[in-house]
Enzyme design. Structure first.
Site, mmCIF file in Angstrom:
data_model
loop_
_atom_site.group_PDB
_atom_site.id
_atom_site.type_symbol
_atom_site.label_atom_id
_atom_site.label_comp_id
_atom_site.label_asym_id
_atom_site.label_seq_id
_atom_site.Cartn_x
_atom_site.Cartn_y
_atom_site.Cartn_z
ATOM 1 N N GLY A 73 1.992 2.372 10.772
ATOM 2 C CA GLY A 73 2.917 3.488 10.599
ATOM 3 C C GLY A 73 3.638 3.905 11.864
ATOM 4 O O GLY A 73 4.253 4.973 11.912
ATOM 5 N N GLY B 78 2.645 -1.106 4.358
ATOM 6 C CA GLY B 78 2.663 0.314 4.021
ATOM 7 C C GLY B 78 4.091 0.788 3.798
ATOM 8 O O GLY B 78 4.679 0.597 2.732
ATOM 9 N N GLY B 79 4.681 1.387 4.825
ATOM 10 C CA GLY B 79 6.015 1.985 4.734
ATOM 11 C C GLY B 79 7.057 1.111 4.047
ATOM 12 O O GLY B 79 7.769 1.574 3.131
ATOM 13 N N GLU C 160 -7.236 4.701 7.810
ATOM 14 C CA GLU C 160 -7.001 6.112 7.462
ATOM 15 C C GLU C 160 -8.221 6.701 6.759
ATOM 16 O O GLU C 160 -8.519 7.887 6.897
ATOM 17 C CB GLU C 160 -5.730 6.239 6.609
ATOM 18 N N SER D 225 3.076 -2.003 10.431
ATOM 19 C CA SER D 225 4.527 -2.011 10.665
ATOM 20 C C SER D 225 5.197 -3.347 10.327
ATOM 21 O O SER D 225 6.133 -3.761 11.005
ATOM 22 C CB SER D 225 4.834 -1.589 12.104
ATOM 23 N N ASN E 264 0.872 -1.181 0.000
ATOM 24 C CA ASN E 264 0.000 0.000 0.000
ATOM 25 C C ASN E 264 0.907 1.228 0.000
ATOM 26 O O ASN E 264 1.442 1.605 1.037
ATOM 27 C CB ASN E 264 -0.887 -0.058 1.257
ATOM 28 N N TRP E 265 1.049 1.824 -1.168
ATOM 29 C CA TRP E 265 1.971 2.967 -1.287
ATOM 30 C C TRP E 265 1.418 4.230 -0.625
ATOM 31 O O TRP E 265 2.126 5.212 -0.467
ATOM 32 C CB TRP E 265 2.268 3.255 -2.765
ATOM 33 N N LYS E 266 0.133 4.214 -0.309
ATOM 34 C CA LYS E 266 -0.546 5.400 0.260
ATOM 35 C C LYS E 266 -0.309 6.609 -0.646
ATOM 36 O O LYS E 266 -0.131 6.435 -1.862
ATOM 37 C CB LYS E 266 -0.092 5.638 1.708
ATOM 38 N N HIS F 237 -9.747 0.971 4.913
ATOM 39 C CA HIS F 237 -8.508 1.278 5.635
ATOM 40 C C HIS F 237 -8.802 2.249 6.768
ATOM 41 O O HIS F 237 -9.629 3.160 6.611
ATOM 42 C CB HIS F 237 -7.477 1.868 4.670
ATOM 43 N N GLU G 91 -5.637 -5.073 10.770
ATOM 44 C CA GLU G 91 -4.677 -3.994 10.954
ATOM 45 C C GLU G 91 -5.004 -3.241 12.245
ATOM 46 O O GLU G 91 -5.835 -2.321 12.229
ATOM 47 C CB GLU G 91 -4.742 -3.004 9.779
HETATM 48 P P1 PGA Z 1 2.533 0.396 7.721
HETATM 49 O O1 PGA Z 1 1.071 0.569 7.044
HETATM 50 O O2 PGA Z 1 3.093 -0.889 7.163
HETATM 51 O O3 PGA Z 1 3.288 1.592 7.296
HETATM 52 O O4 PGA Z 1 2.301 0.305 9.192
HETATM 53 C C1 PGA Z 1 0.224 -0.526 6.864
HETATM 54 C C2 PGA Z 1 -1.082 -0.063 6.274
HETATM 55 O O5 PGA Z 1 -1.551 1.014 6.624
HETATM 56 O O6 PGA Z 1 -1.691 -0.768 5.441
#
Ligand code: PGA
Length: 253
Positions: free
Chosen positions: A173, A234-235, A97, A213, A9-11, A95, A167
């Site tokens: 994050g 994500g990251g 977010e 994470s 997930n590049w966000k 998600h 999640e």
């Molecule tokens: P993260 O994000 O790996 O940066 O914690 C995961 C996500 O939000 O899908």
């Protein structure tokens, strides 16, 4: 056992040049592997570019969100039907977010899932509790409530096309992943819930992936848990070496 799924997930990250470069590097390091379903979820505007970049490789294309209506006066939105026309195969929905920053609720997320299934796109449904909810011992009531409402219209035949991403919001994050046993506890409850609701066959064919994470270091132990069938990353999905390590860990799990 179902195939492992590793989704990046590049966000809202990367310039056009960076997206091109990351795609190229991932194709050259991961194109040989066939053991794991690897999905890249770039921002909408880079979808055509990533589509071109992964052509002919085993990497698949995903999106980060969609709107349930096929078309209409929804400024700034992109429909599941449009994603299908761009050959997107997977789409993240629910998600945290989006739930937190854009006020999306379970009923709206359920409609997105319906639209995606209708278009033949595989939804990646995110569920998870906040730190306050965990501290108040509400983890399972929150997660089961999200599952029940978001999957309200989904049949036993359809459910195995959905990947459920557990999640925990406090792990996203933050660099503070859930410990594997903590994740496995919730994953096994999700599996039980799916069994009770859809039957054993459908429940076992449904992938339950972990997100929050995940990196090259914690992936091997995480992915070796009985009910963890992959990761939503994500990251670390923006870093070729980290992402490659995670895919390798999935292939070896
Ligand atoms: P993260 O994000 O790996 O940066 O914690 C995961 C996500 O939000 O899908």
């Amino acid at each position: 056992m179902s195939r492992m799924l590793i989704a990046g997930n590049w966000k809202m990250n990367l310039t056009r040049e960076e997206a091109l470069s990351l795609t190229g590097k991932l194709v050259s390091t991961l194109s040989e592997q066939r053991a794991v379903d690897v999905v890249l979820c770039p921002p909408f505007c880079y979808i055509p570019l990533v589509f071109q970049g992964i052509k002919g490789s085993t990497i698949r294309l995903g999106a980060q969100n969609c709107h349930p209506e096929p078309r209409g006066a929804f400024t700034g939105e992109v429909s599941a039907a449009m994603l299908e026309s761009m050959e997107v195969q997977f789409c993240i929905v629910g998600h945290s977010e989006r739930r937190q920053n854009f006020g999306e609720d379970d009923a709206f997320i359920a409609r997105k899932i319906d639209a995606l299934l209708e278009e033949g796109i595989w939804p990646i449904l995110c569920v998870g509790e906040t730190l306050e909810e965990r501290k108040a011992d509400k983890t399972w009531s929150v997660v089961s409530g999200q599952l029940k409402s978001c999957l309200e219209h989904v049949s036993a035949e359809e459910v195995s096309r959905i990947a459920v991403a557990y999640e925990p919001v406090w792990a996203i994050g933050t660099g503070e992943s859930a410990i594997p046993q903590q994740a496995e506890e919730i994953h096994s409850k999700i599996r039980e819930y799916l069994k009770e609701t859809y039957g054993t066959g459908s429940a076992e064919a449904t992938r339950i992936i972990y997100g929050g994470s995940v990196d090259g270091e914690n992936a091997p132990e995480m992915l070796n848990q009985a009910n963890i069938n992959g990761a939503l990353v994500g990251g670390a999905s923006l870093d070729v070496e980290e992402f490659e390590k995670i895919v390798k860990a999935a292939a070896e799990a």
